[in-house]
Design a protein around this motif. Structure first.
Motif, short mmCIF file in Angstrom:
data_model
loop_
_atom_site.label_atom_id
_atom_site.label_comp_id
_atom_site.label_asym_id
_atom_site.label_seq_id
_atom_site.Cartn_x
_atom_site.Cartn_y
_atom_site.Cartn_z
N THR A 266 -5.75 5.93 -10.35
CA THR A 266 -5.54 6.71 -9.13
C THR A 266 -4.99 8.08 -9.46
OG1 THR A 266 -5.15 4.69 -7.86
CG2 THR A 266 -4.33 6.76 -6.94
N LEU B 43 -7.79 3.32 -2.89
CA LEU B 43 -7.26 1.98 -2.69
C LEU B 43 -8.33 0.90 -2.90
CD1 LEU B 43 -4.92 2.51 0.39
CD2 LEU B 43 -4.26 2.05 -1.97
N THR C 236 0.84 -1.21 0.00
CA THR C 236 0.00 0.00 0.00
C THR C 236 0.86 1.25 0.00
OG1 THR C 236 -1.78 -1.14 1.17
CG2 THR C 236 -1.76 1.26 1.27
N ILE D 267 0.90 3.93 -3.11
CA ILE D 267 0.59 5.35 -2.92
C ILE D 267 1.81 6.21 -3.25
CG2 ILE D 267 -0.02 7.08 -1.19
CD1 ILE D 267 -1.67 4.92 0.19
N ILE E 205 -5.13 7.71 -1.38
CA ILE E 205 -5.49 6.72 -0.36
C ILE E 205 -6.95 6.30 -0.51
CG2 ILE E 205 -5.79 6.40 2.13
CD1 ILE E 205 -3.38 8.22 2.53
N GLY F 126 -6.30 -2.45 0.53
CA GLY F 126 -7.59 -2.39 -0.13
C GLY F 126 -8.07 -3.76 -0.58
N GLY G 73 -2.39 -4.72 -1.75
CA GLY G 73 -2.45 -3.75 -0.68
C GLY G 73 -3.60 -4.02 0.27
#
Length: 713
Positions: A185, A250, A119, A123, A247, A262, A260
């Motif tokens: 994202t 996710l 994660t 990010i 974030i 998520g 991750g």
């Protein structure tokens, strides 16, 4: 109505549709989906080289940051890295918070740590690429109006259109996985950075820009020396908002096949797994808060350590100028006290002997953890580990897994805290860390005393007889001695509030203490342990049946195979369907819930004078608030010790229960009710008369001030 179109029915006959008939829309269908399908096919076939170029930075960064660095590296180095980064960029408190939060993510299990690392990497890649693209675009938008007019509607579309819409082409071109998830994202998180960078550049005062140009600065100097530095707060805010939006994506990234936390949350929702969802949700929350705290700055930070190092190097020959810079960042004092020279109150003769008593108690606590805490069996650890129920002839100190374990570690920490408070106050009164002073010593002493009383009154496992070593009694004596010394020390300590306390009764603190006591009460009667070990859950009847099957297998060897399978199925069924739940008050457990509940009620009573119900004296409120914080910390650490002893040493299928967690939360709430008062008190500062200066001659009151005590921040 005029016929607009004709269609054919099943018999091949022509059918006309009226304009008011909805079926007429079928006769004028726009094949938009087919067009896009054809375009996608053409791009995939003819522009494969372009798709590969676009994909390369995403694949490269994910491979380097996630697969080559974060996944193979030990968790401890990642925690230390974030501690250093948080300390350098913000302050030590943020660094410690980041380290503790990521440690909690790791303690949830290796699977959760790997997904946490993925994660962070996901990010990091997304935000890095957003910064590389967004800041130059934002600067261009801020300087070129025509460019902004073109980019603005694109940003509107990126923010208005749902991510489910534009995630489809990325999946078409780059498939399911991390690459397409990172791209989606970026599309979602990029607009705030561009908008805020544009806004920051445009809000730079025009006269400053014109002045720089008037002095002959070229445009690149105007940009890099004037506009970007002055737009820095807006740019940093844009980066922070981009991070938060990344974030929030996710979950969508998990649907697109990215790993991750998520993905763990998505799996938990799919399987309705409460345990997995709660653990993944906690890790998700901690990672989000850590990244948010590190990425945002506050005025109280006084700049990063890089800025402080740079200033120190620049003024290495004239360090006095640093004092001028520091005073410029500090709110001006009132005119009545600006010309007064003050110093912190020295340690009085009344304080000194009680400080030494407190230090002696802390030393006893430190020494105790290296002595014997238990013999012949584990005291706390035996509840969760079968092998500790009988260890005849062996002894364990306060740090051993079968000895004090985490209770020993906490005893050592409190002892060090008490000694550090005494030494710091003796050497540099008022200048050390905030809680290395009298109220910090009392909080540590009371917490140690409450925790050790709960430990000694706890019940061992039924049928065991562990011996109590001298280390436990020494730790209890140290906590008692330190508490007495700190109570007397705080009576004579020269502390004053930064601001006068409110004249109103602090009903909010009373309500907070009541809520804390209720949470501790609920925790005491909730499960403190969940035992699903097979040897524990098998009843006498079931065990008799198993013995009967075993005997039958001995008597009939030819049936040994089916009988063995029947025994295994019976044990497997029992381990799944049965469990032993022990609360905090029953005789089958440690009964820690009873003693923490009693301590919580006492802590609730101390909130009454701390809130001013027994008088408005500020010193009294401060002392009682310190007692409340100490008792709350003791309740929290007693539950914390139980939880982490089981984490450290318990057998598989034996876990601490939610009751201990609620008790720990209740203790923290109780301690938090005292924060508002404790944050106001500092060691007093002594001010004396000074010679009038040219600036102060007009203020006659300053020249006539006698020595007095005032706190300092």
């Amino acid at each position: 109505m005029t016929v607009l179109a004709q269609a054919s029915n099943e018999a091949g006959e022509s059918v006309t549709h009226d304009l008011t008939d909805n079926r007429v829309l079928e006769d004028f269908r726009i094949p938009f989906g087919k067009w896009i399908d054809q375009a996608v096919d053409w791009i995939v076939v003819n522009l494969e080289w372009l798709l590969a170029i676009i994909e390369w930075p995403f694949t490269f960064l994910n491979d380097i940051l996630v697969e080559a660095i974060l996944e193979p590296i030990s968790w401890i180095w990642v925690v230390l890295f974030f501690f250093v980064i948080g300390t350098l960029i913000r302050n030590v408190q943020v660094g410690l918070f980041a380290a503790i939060s990521l440690t909690v993510c790791g303690l949830l299990g290796n699977t959760f740590w790997l997904e946490t690392a993925r994660t962070i990497g996901f990010i990091g890649v997304s935000v890095l690429l957003c910064v590389l693209i967004g800041i130059p675009l934002g600067v261009a938008c801020g300087r070129i109006d025509a460019f902004w007019q073109v980019v603005r509607p694109v940003l509107d579309a990126m923010q208005v259109v749902h991510s489910f819409v534009y995630m489809l082409p990325f999946i078409y071109f780059w498939g399911i996985g991390t690459v397409s998830a990172t791209m989606v994202t970026m599309v979602f998180a990029l607009p705030p950075l561009i908008r805020l960078t544009n806004l920051g550049v445009r809000q730079v005062p025009a006269d400053v820009v014109e002045a720089s140009r008037a002095y002959g600065a070229p445009e690149w100097r105007v940009l890099f020396d004037v506009q970007i530095p002055l737009a820095r707060p807006a740019i940093m805010t844009g980066i922070n908002q981009t991070l938060l939006l990344a974030i929030s994506m996710l979950g969508i990234a998990a649907i697109m096949g990215a790993g991750g936390l998520g993905r763990l949350l998505f799996n938990a929702l799919s399987r309705q797994d409460v345990s997995l969802g709660a653990s993944a949700g906690l890790a998700f929350f901690l990672v989000a808060v850590v990244l948010d705290r590190i990425s945002q700055t506050e005025a109280s930070d006084k700049g990063s350590i890089f800025r402080r190092i740079r200033l120190a190097w620049m003024h290495r020959r004239d360090p006095e100028k640093l004092l001028v810079n520091e005073s410029a960042d500090t709110p001006a004092e009132s005119s009545d006290s600006s010309n007064l020279q003050g110093s912190f109150a020295e340690v009085s003769e009344k304080e000194r002997p009680w400080m030494l008593v407190s230090a002696l108690g802390g030393v006893l606590a430190i020494v105790s953890v290296f002595l014997t805490w238990t013999t012949d069996a584990g005291f706390i650890s035996a509840h969760g580990r079968r092998s500790d129920e009988s260890i005849a002839g062996e002894s364990f100190n306060g740090l051993a897994a079968s000895g004090g374990s985490w209770f020993g570690y906490l005893t050592l920490a409190f002892g060090l805290m008490i000694v550090a408070a005494v030494v710091t106050t003796l050497l540099t009164p008022g200048r050390g860390p905030r809680f290395f002073t009298t109220d910090g010593a009392l909080i540590g002493s009371l917490a140690l005393l409450v925790m050790m009383i709960c430990y000694m009154l706890a019940s061992p496992v039924g049928g065991t007889s562990p011996g109590t070593g001298v280390g436990v009694y020494l730790a209890l004596a140290g906590g008692l001695l330190a508490t007495v010394g700190s109570l007397m020390w705080i009576r004579h300590a020269k502390h004053s509030p930064l601001h006068p306390l409110s004249l109103k009764i602090g009903w909010g603190r009373v309500i907070g203490g009541t809520i804390a006591a209720l949470v501790i009460l609920i925790g005491a009667f909730s499960g403190w342990s969940f035992d699903e070990r097979t040897d524990q859950v098998v009843s006498a009847e079931t065990e008799a049946k198993i013995d009967e099957l075993r005997q039958k297998a001995i008597d009939n060897p030819e049936d040994a195979g089916p009988i063995g399978a029947e025994i295994s199925a019976l044990r497997a069924q029992l381990s799944i369907t049965e469990r032993v739940i022990t609360d905090g008050v029953s005789d089958q457990g440690t009964r820690l819930g009873i003693w923490t509940l009693i301590a919580g009620v006492i802590g609730l009573l101390t909130t009454l004078p701390a809130a001013g119900l027994l008088g408005r004296d500020e010193q009294r409120q401060w002392r009682w608030s310190t007692a409340t914080a100490g008792i709350g910390a003791g309740v929290a650490t007693a539950a914390f010790g139980w939880i982490f002893v089981q984490v450290r040493s318990a057998d598989p299928n034996y876990v601490s229960g939610v009751g201990s967690f609620l008790t720990m939360i209740g203790g923290c709430i109780l301690a938090a009710t005292a924060v508002s008062v404790l944050s106001e008190f500092r060691r007093a500062k002594i001010y004396s008369d000074t010679e009038p200066t040219a600036e102060s001659q007009s203020t006659s009151e300053v020249a006539q001030l006698a020595t007095k005590e005032q706190p300092v921040a």
